[in-house]
Motif scaffolding. Structure first.
Motif, PDB file in Angstrom:
ATOM      1  N   UNK A  56      -4.195   0.493  59.640  1.00 55.81           N
ATOM      2  CA  UNK A  56      -3.680  -0.605  58.809  1.00 55.81           C
ATOM      3  C   UNK A  56      -4.821  -1.336  58.102  1.00 55.81           C
ATOM      4  N   UNK A  57      -6.015  -1.338  58.728  1.00 51.43           N
ATOM      5  CA  UNK A  57      -7.170  -1.959  58.057  1.00 51.43           C
ATOM      6  C   UNK A  57      -7.579  -1.156  56.830  1.00 51.43           C
ATOM      7  N   UNK A  58      -7.507   0.171  56.966  1.00 52.63           N
ATOM      8  CA  UNK A  58      -7.848   1.039  55.830  1.00 52.63           C
ATOM      9  C   UNK A  58      -6.809   0.878  54.725  1.00 52.63           C
ATOM     10  N   UNK A  59      -5.534   0.914  55.103  1.00 53.28           N
ATOM     11  CA  UNK A  59      -4.465   0.770  54.112  1.00 53.28           C
ATOM     12  C   UNK A  59      -4.633  -0.529  53.329  1.00 53.28           C
ATOM     13  N   UNK A  60      -4.912  -1.586  54.055  1.00 54.75           N
ATOM     14  CA  UNK A  60      -5.082  -2.885  53.429  1.00 54.75           C
ATOM     15  C   UNK A  60      -6.230  -2.869  52.421  1.00 54.75           C
ATOM     16  N   UNK A  61      -7.357  -2.303  52.865  1.00 56.98           N
ATOM     17  CA  UNK A  61      -8.546  -2.216  52.019  1.00 56.98           C
ATOM     18  C   UNK A  61      -8.259  -1.416  50.742  1.00 56.98           C
ATOM     19  N   UNK A  62      -7.648  -0.241  50.919  1.00 61.64           N
ATOM     20  CA  UNK A  62      -7.373   0.638  49.772  1.00 61.64           C
ATOM     21  C   UNK A  62      -6.367  -0.020  48.822  1.00 61.64           C
ATOM     22  N   UNK A  63      -5.346  -0.631  49.412  1.00 57.30           N
ATOM     23  CA  UNK A  63      -4.308  -1.283  48.619  1.00 57.30           C
ATOM     24  C   UNK A  63      -4.883  -2.399  47.736  1.00 57.30           C
ATOM     25  N   UNK A  64      -5.712  -3.244  48.317  1.00 58.57           N
ATOM     26  CA  UNK A  64      -6.314  -4.336  47.549  1.00 58.57           C
ATOM     27  C   UNK A  64      -7.218  -3.796  46.449  1.00 58.57           C
ATOM     28  N   UNK A  65      -8.059  -2.827  46.817  1.00 68.39           N
ATOM     29  CA  UNK A  65      -8.997  -2.229  45.871  1.00 68.39           C
ATOM     30  C   UNK A  65      -8.214  -1.536  44.734  1.00 68.39           C
ATOM     31  N   UNK A  81       5.569   1.377  60.543  1.00 68.38           N
ATOM     32  CA  UNK A  81       6.135   0.998  61.830  1.00 68.38           C
ATOM     33  C   UNK A  81       6.029  -0.512  62.052  1.00 68.38           C
ATOM     34  N   UNK A  82       5.099  -1.134  61.316  1.00 63.64           N
ATOM     35  CA  UNK A  82       5.056  -2.594  61.470  1.00 63.64           C
ATOM     36  C   UNK A  82       5.507  -3.278  60.186  1.00 63.64           C
ATOM     37  N   UNK A  83       6.212  -4.354  60.342  1.00 64.51           N
ATOM     38  CA  UNK A  83       6.774  -5.057  59.189  1.00 64.51           C
ATOM     39  C   UNK A  83       5.727  -5.746  58.340  1.00 64.51           C
ATOM     40  N   UNK A  84       4.490  -5.785  58.850  1.00 69.57           N
ATOM     41  CA  UNK A  84       3.386  -6.367  58.117  1.00 69.57           C
ATOM     42  C   UNK A  84       3.215  -5.800  56.724  1.00 69.57           C
ATOM     43  N   UNK A  85       3.594  -4.549  56.576  1.00 73.95           N
ATOM     44  CA  UNK A  85       3.309  -3.872  55.319  1.00 73.95           C
ATOM     45  C   UNK A  85       3.895  -4.631  54.122  1.00 73.95           C
ATOM     46  N   UNK A  86       5.060  -5.252  54.323  1.00 71.52           N
ATOM     47  CA  UNK A  86       5.672  -6.013  53.233  1.00 71.52           C
ATOM     48  C   UNK A  86       4.770  -7.177  52.820  1.00 71.52           C
ATOM     49  N   UNK A  87       4.237  -7.869  53.825  1.00 69.92           N
ATOM     50  CA  UNK A  87       3.354  -9.003  53.538  1.00 69.92           C
ATOM     51  C   UNK A  87       2.054  -8.531  52.901  1.00 69.92           C
ATOM     52  N   UNK A  88       1.501  -7.430  53.408  1.00 64.78           N
ATOM     53  CA  UNK A  88       0.233  -6.914  52.881  1.00 64.78           C
ATOM     54  C   UNK A  88       0.388  -6.495  51.414  1.00 64.78           C
ATOM     55  N   UNK A  89       1.487  -5.814  51.132  1.00 69.12           N
ATOM     56  CA  UNK A  89       1.733  -5.374  49.759  1.00 69.12           C
ATOM     57  C   UNK A  89       1.886  -6.580  48.820  1.00 69.12           C
ATOM     58  N   UNK A  90       2.651  -7.566  49.251  1.00 67.85           N
ATOM     59  CA  UNK A  90       2.859  -8.678  48.316  1.00 67.85           C
ATOM     60  C   UNK A  90       1.578  -9.496  48.152  1.00 67.85           C
ATOM     61  N   UNK A  91       0.752  -9.532  49.187  1.00 64.52           N
ATOM     62  CA  UNK A  91      -0.545 -10.205  49.068  1.00 64.52           C
ATOM     63  C   UNK A  91      -1.466  -9.450  48.100  1.00 64.52           C
ATOM     64  N   UNK A  92      -1.454  -8.119  48.203  1.00 60.35           N
ATOM     65  CA  UNK A  92      -2.303  -7.315  47.298  1.00 60.35           C
ATOM     66  C   UNK A  92      -1.873  -7.519  45.848  1.00 60.35           C
ATOM     67  N   UNK A  93      -0.549  -7.608  45.624  1.00 57.12           N
ATOM     68  CA  UNK A  93      -0.042  -7.821  44.271  1.00 57.12           C
ATOM     69  C   UNK A  93      -0.404  -9.209  43.762  1.00 57.12           C
ATOM     70  N   UNK A  94      -0.202 -10.223  44.607  1.00 56.63           N
ATOM     71  CA  UNK A  94      -0.452 -11.578  44.106  1.00 56.63           C
ATOM     72  C   UNK A  94      -1.951 -11.829  43.939  1.00 56.63           C
ATOM     73  N   UNK A  95      -2.778 -11.293  44.817  1.00 60.57           N
ATOM     74  CA  UNK A  95      -4.226 -11.481  44.690  1.00 60.57           C
ATOM     75  C   UNK A  95      -4.765 -10.831  43.414  1.00 60.57           C
ATOM     76  N   UNK A  96      -4.260  -9.619  43.118  1.00 59.56           N
ATOM     77  CA  UNK A  96      -4.784  -8.890  41.961  1.00 59.56           C
ATOM     78  C   UNK A  96      -4.094  -9.304  40.666  1.00 59.56           C
TER      79      UNK A  96
END
Ligand code: C2E
Ligand code: MG
Ligand code: MG
Ligand code: MG
Length: 287
Positions: free
Chosen positions: A88-97, A121-136
């Motif tokens: 999930x740390x890698x996914x987050x990094x790649x998604x933001x980048x 498997x974790x619901x975090x992905x929704x939050x991570x995705x929307x954070x990546x979108x709003x940050x970028x």
């Protein structure tokens, strides 16, 4: 004598196993460090309109250059990261980048990011995705997420719900490597999907083996009947490309025949070169 040789053999084998185990542990420790330090990078492989006139999307592909061992293939380190629980740390990094790099490209080019089974498997992905979108500042309509069938093994209902939620925000969902593993055609009908990426193993022999070509065309036609867009992966030769175009099999083509994965800035450069060429061709037709 044979006994001692046998014993020696086993000891040698165990020794080798130990060596491999230790090396694996070292690689895991190095990966943990690289991920924590943000030392991974991302390459982008464009997906072209099948006639090659335009880049419509680019896939973000994780890269890890180990200080001593050089480039480690993502097939290797992604699996390690999954085992270690740090995917999930890698996914987050790649998604933001990926989202921030996409913002530097022409507006019509989307970005596609791979998710692993763990991510869903974790619901975090929704939050991570929307954070990546709003940050970028990237529009949801420019983000594609790729899942594989392995994502569906554990809790298909939960995964389906997450995908539906992502899709309701305007994100495009693609099923990756379709045709490998336990591919079930019924996934195409029952999952909230927009795109099917046909695995490169389907393409490999189409120029030599007409049965392979028929299998590819049949799969593509079925997916299309269900309203899905088709990406063909791993197209390497002009012969393969010509066959795909003859049968109108691909909406988008991703493969070495057009471009390998490249640094982000190349995507903009390639895209501009293409639109210049298209404009020139139109002009010369008029003249
Ligand atoms: P994938 O998602 O199916 O990505 C396509 C792979 O095919 C890439 O390998 C790409 O370099 C390679 N490829 C593209 N065109 C051709 C071609 O014409 N011929 C051949 N032989 N290969 C081609 P890569 O970059 O080594 O990635 C391998 C796999 O690792 C990916 O397969 C994906 O499953 C995984 N991966 C990569 N980055 C990530 C990531 O950020 N997250 C996750 N979860 N998985 C990732
Ligand atoms: Mg992929
Ligand atoms: Mg793939
Ligand atoms: Mg693959």
């Amino acid at each position: 004598e044979s006994k001692s040789r046998l014993r020696g053999g086993i000891t040698g084998f165990e020794h080798e196993m130990d060596g491999r185990y230790i090396e694996q542990q070292k690689l895991k420790a190095d990966l943990r460090e690289a991920v924590a330090a943000g030392a991974l990078s991302v390459a982008f492989q464009p997906m072209f309109k099948a006639d090659g006139t335009r880049i419509e999307c680019a896939e973000a592909l994780a890269r890890w250059v180990h200080p001593e061992k050089g480039a480690i293939p993502p097939d290797v380190f992604i699996r390690l990261a999954e085992e270690m629980g740090i995917i999930s740390d890698i996914t987050r990094f790649i998604l933001f980048k990926a989202c921030s790099e996409c913002m530097t490209w022409p507006d019509h080019i989307a970005i596609s990011v791979n998710l692993s089974a763990r991510d869903l498997r974790d619901n975090d992905i929704l939050a991570v995705v929307s954070e990546a979108l709003s940050t970028s500042g990237l529009k949801a309509s420019r983000l594609h997420l790729e899942i594989t069938e392995s994502c569906l093994i554990d809790e298909p209902a939960a995964v389906r719900a997450i995908l539906a939620e992502l899709r309701s925000h305007g994100i495009t969902i693609a099923i990756d490597d379709f045709g490998t593993g336990f591919s079930s055609l019924s996934y195409l009908d029952t999952l909230p999907l927009d795109i099917v990426k046909i695995d490169r193993s389907f393409v490999r022999n189409i120029a030599e083996d007409t049965r392979r070509l028929k299998l590819l065309c049949g799969t593509v036609n079925l997916a299309r009947e269900l309203g899905l867009k088709i990406v063909i992966e791993g197209v390497e030769t002009v012969e393969q490309l010509a066959l795909l175009n003859k049968h109108r099999s691909a909406d988008l083509v991703q493969g070495y025949v057009f471009s390998p994965p490249v640094p982000s800035k190349e995507i903009g450069i390639l895209s501009q070169a293409l639109s210049r060429r298209v404009t020139q061709r139109r002009r010369s037709k008029v003249a």
